[in-house]
Design a protein around this motif. Structure first.
Motif, short mmCIF file in Angstrom:
data_model
loop_
_atom_site.label_atom_id
_atom_site.label_comp_id
_atom_site.label_asym_id
_atom_site.label_seq_id
_atom_site.Cartn_x
_atom_site.Cartn_y
_atom_site.Cartn_z
N ASP A 186 0.85 -1.19 0.00
CA ASP A 186 0.00 0.00 0.00
C ASP A 186 0.89 1.24 0.00
O ASP A 186 2.09 1.15 -0.21
N GLN A 187 0.27 2.38 0.28
CA GLN A 187 1.01 3.64 0.37
C GLN A 187 0.59 4.39 1.62
O GLN A 187 -0.54 4.24 2.11
N VAL A 188 1.52 5.20 2.13
CA VAL A 188 1.24 6.08 3.26
C VAL A 188 1.61 7.50 2.87
O VAL A 188 2.38 7.73 1.92
N ALA A 189 1.04 8.47 3.57
CA ALA A 189 1.33 9.88 3.34
C ALA A 189 2.42 10.33 4.30
O ALA A 189 2.31 10.14 5.51
N VAL A 190 3.47 10.94 3.77
CA VAL A 190 4.60 11.39 4.56
C VAL A 190 4.74 12.90 4.40
O VAL A 190 4.91 13.40 3.29
N ASP B 137 0.16 19.03 1.16
CA ASP B 137 0.85 18.38 0.04
C ASP B 137 1.88 17.36 0.53
O ASP B 137 3.06 17.48 0.25
N PRO B 138 1.45 16.33 1.28
CA PRO B 138 2.41 15.29 1.67
C PRO B 138 2.75 14.40 0.48
O PRO B 138 1.99 14.32 -0.49
N GLN B 139 3.88 13.75 0.56
CA GLN B 139 4.25 12.84 -0.51
C GLN B 139 3.85 11.41 -0.16
O GLN B 139 3.75 11.05 1.01
N ASP B 140 3.58 10.62 -1.19
CA ASP B 140 3.21 9.23 -1.00
C ASP B 140 4.46 8.36 -0.97
O ASP B 140 5.43 8.61 -1.69
N ALA B 141 4.43 7.36 -0.10
CA ALA B 141 5.55 6.43 0.01
C ALA B 141 5.02 5.01 0.04
O ALA B 141 3.94 4.74 0.60
#
Length: 479
Positions: free
Chosen positions: A92-96, A101-105
């Protein structure tokens, strides 16, 4: 002619009849007075309604659907944040980041992912990415490491500095959109410190603020901070800094907080070698407490010679120089110390060894799998580095299993060790370990991961990732 007169009744017989009648009445009244209450009570017992049910209900445990971890700002030249999950079959992905405007990881089970972002930030996962989320930060330039933790309503930091040679920076991070508010209470040598600028601190939504204590409450004594979230959610972290001897730059490390004061504090993980060691004990209560220092090694827990009982006045902090005692204990194989007090306290040991700062705080007992992320060790000219798990404070006899993994999730080593009360344990793990799982069985333990290299020592407390949440039981109130 004489007339006969009726003879009057004999007084004795009439009196006897009246007395007998009165006695019968008295006996009947007495019997009724005794029997009626007994019969009434018996009837009430027979017709008594059932006891009303307990109006309180425990919360329901449920799988997390959303999770947020707060990471401190990175040190210079160390912007990376590492993250993974201990849940199975997650891709999956998390917001960092913070703000809009967080980036997806990427978040993949068993694999360590790194993201470049040097600011204080949050790591947020939803759905399958929420249970078992783990993140951490480290520094390449010096041995410093910190886990990213969930926002907490209360956090304690002990052994804090606000002077010229020892100073600390408190960082408050708000992961939500609305404004959050924190109240910071400062304890010092002489009691509560007047710090109006630390009361009602507002943290705008999606942002982080840094509070330099040497500017806000300049002092030379040891301090303790109680950070209380008055509104919203706030993650609090603290960066500690000590000046080195000579012209060398200051050495820094993150100071882990404690959830609450305790009568028994077990501080595991001491830097090897000789240096300056300082024990700070904070007493938030309104009565004086008395504390005793004991040493933890793999053979026993014992009181060292030359250390008297420590008296801590109410709502104050005491500083105890323990260089000689701890240096000798470490040379003989000690892995930590414990502080036992007559009332709840918090405690920290600050070590400056070979010019490097490392901080050991009271750990939290774990009863399930704890997982921490460790940084990749920098190349220091081929000089060896070591990593070891130190355990203590076992509640009962049990077993602890330690699994060391590489960044790609491959297993490097698995070790099981027996633990018993009043004795510590040490498990060495490969220096290349990036993810470490520690699982107790039939007991609870407290532990840390100690990384030592020619550049210094870092201590990272074991923490259990959140897999479940608690949902309160809500019922309509009676009008």
């Amino acid at each position: 002619m004489s007339q006969s007169r009726p003879q009057p009744p004999t007084p004795g017989k009439r009196a006897g009849r009246r007395t007998a009648t009165r006695r019968n009445r008295v006996n009947l009244t007495t019997v009724l007075a005794v029997l009626l209450p007994v019969l009434s009570a018996a009837v009430l017992l027979l017709v008594r309604p059932d006891s009303p049910p307990d109006p309180t209900y425990p919360p329901t445990r449920t799988t997390l659907t959303a999770a947020t971890l707060i990471c401190p700002a990175g040190l210079p030249d160390s912007p990376e944040v590492a993250l993974t999950t201990v849940s199975d079959d997650v891709d999956d992905q998390v917001a960092v980041g913070l703000g809009d405007d967080p980036q997806d990881a990427d978040l993949v089970s068993g694999r360590v992912t790194t993201v470049d972002d040097g600011d204080a930030l949050s790591v947020s996962g939803e759905g399958d990415a929420a249970p078992g989320l783990v993140a951490g930060r480290a520094s390449d330039g010096e041995e410093a490491v910190s886990s990213c933790l969930s926002p907490a309503a209360v956090r304690w930091f002990t052994g804090v500095g606000a002077g010229a040679s020892h100073r600390s920076v408190l960082e408050l991070t708000n992961p939500d959109s609305g404004t959050a508010v924190a109240d910071v209470t400062v304890l010092g040598r002489d009691g509560v410190v007047d710090a109006p600028r630390l009361r009602g601190v507002s943290v705008p939504g999606g942002s982080s603020i840094r509070l330099d204590l040497s500017s806000l409450v300049p002092r030379t004594d040891e301090l303790a901070l109680q950070v209380v979230t008055a509104r919203g959610r706030i993650g609090s972290t603290l960066l500690d800094q000590v000046d080195r001897v000579g012209s060398a730059p200051a050495t820094r490390d993150w100071l882990s907080g404690q959830a609450e004061p305790a009568t028994d504090n077990v501080l595991l993980g001491l830097a090897p070698g000789s240096g300056r060691r300082t024990l700070a004990i904070a007493n938030p209560g309104t009565d004086e407490v008395r504390a005793r220092l004991r040493v933890v090694d793999t053979e026993s827990v014992f009181a060292p010679d030359g250390v008297d009982e420590i008296r801590v006045p109410p709502q104050s902090v005491v500083r105890v120089p323990v260089t000689a005692v701890v240096d000798q204990a470490v040379a003989e194989g000690a892995i930590g110390v414990s502080v036992t007090a007559s009332g709840p306290v918090t405690a920290t040991v600050r070590s400056v060894v070979r010019g490097d700062l490392s901080v050991t705080t009271g750990g939290t007992p774990i009863d399930a799998q704890a997982t921490v992320l460790l940084p990749e060790l920098p190349d220091r000219g081929g000089q060896a580095a070591t990593r070891r798990v130190v355990l203590g404070d076992a509640a009962t006899a049990g077993t602890v299993t330690v699994v060391a993994r590489a960044a790609d999730g491959s297993k490097l080593e698995e070790t099981s060790i027996d633990v018993v009360p009043d004795r510590g344990a040490v498990i060495r793990v490969p220096a290349a370990t990036r993810q470490l799982d520690v699982t107790p069985a039939r007991t609870t333990v407290t532990g840390s991961v100690v990384t030592s290299s020619p550049g210094g020592t870092s201590v990272l407390s074991l923490t259990v990732p959140l897999r479940n949440g608690l949902v309160p039981h809500v019922r309509p109130g009676l009008s």
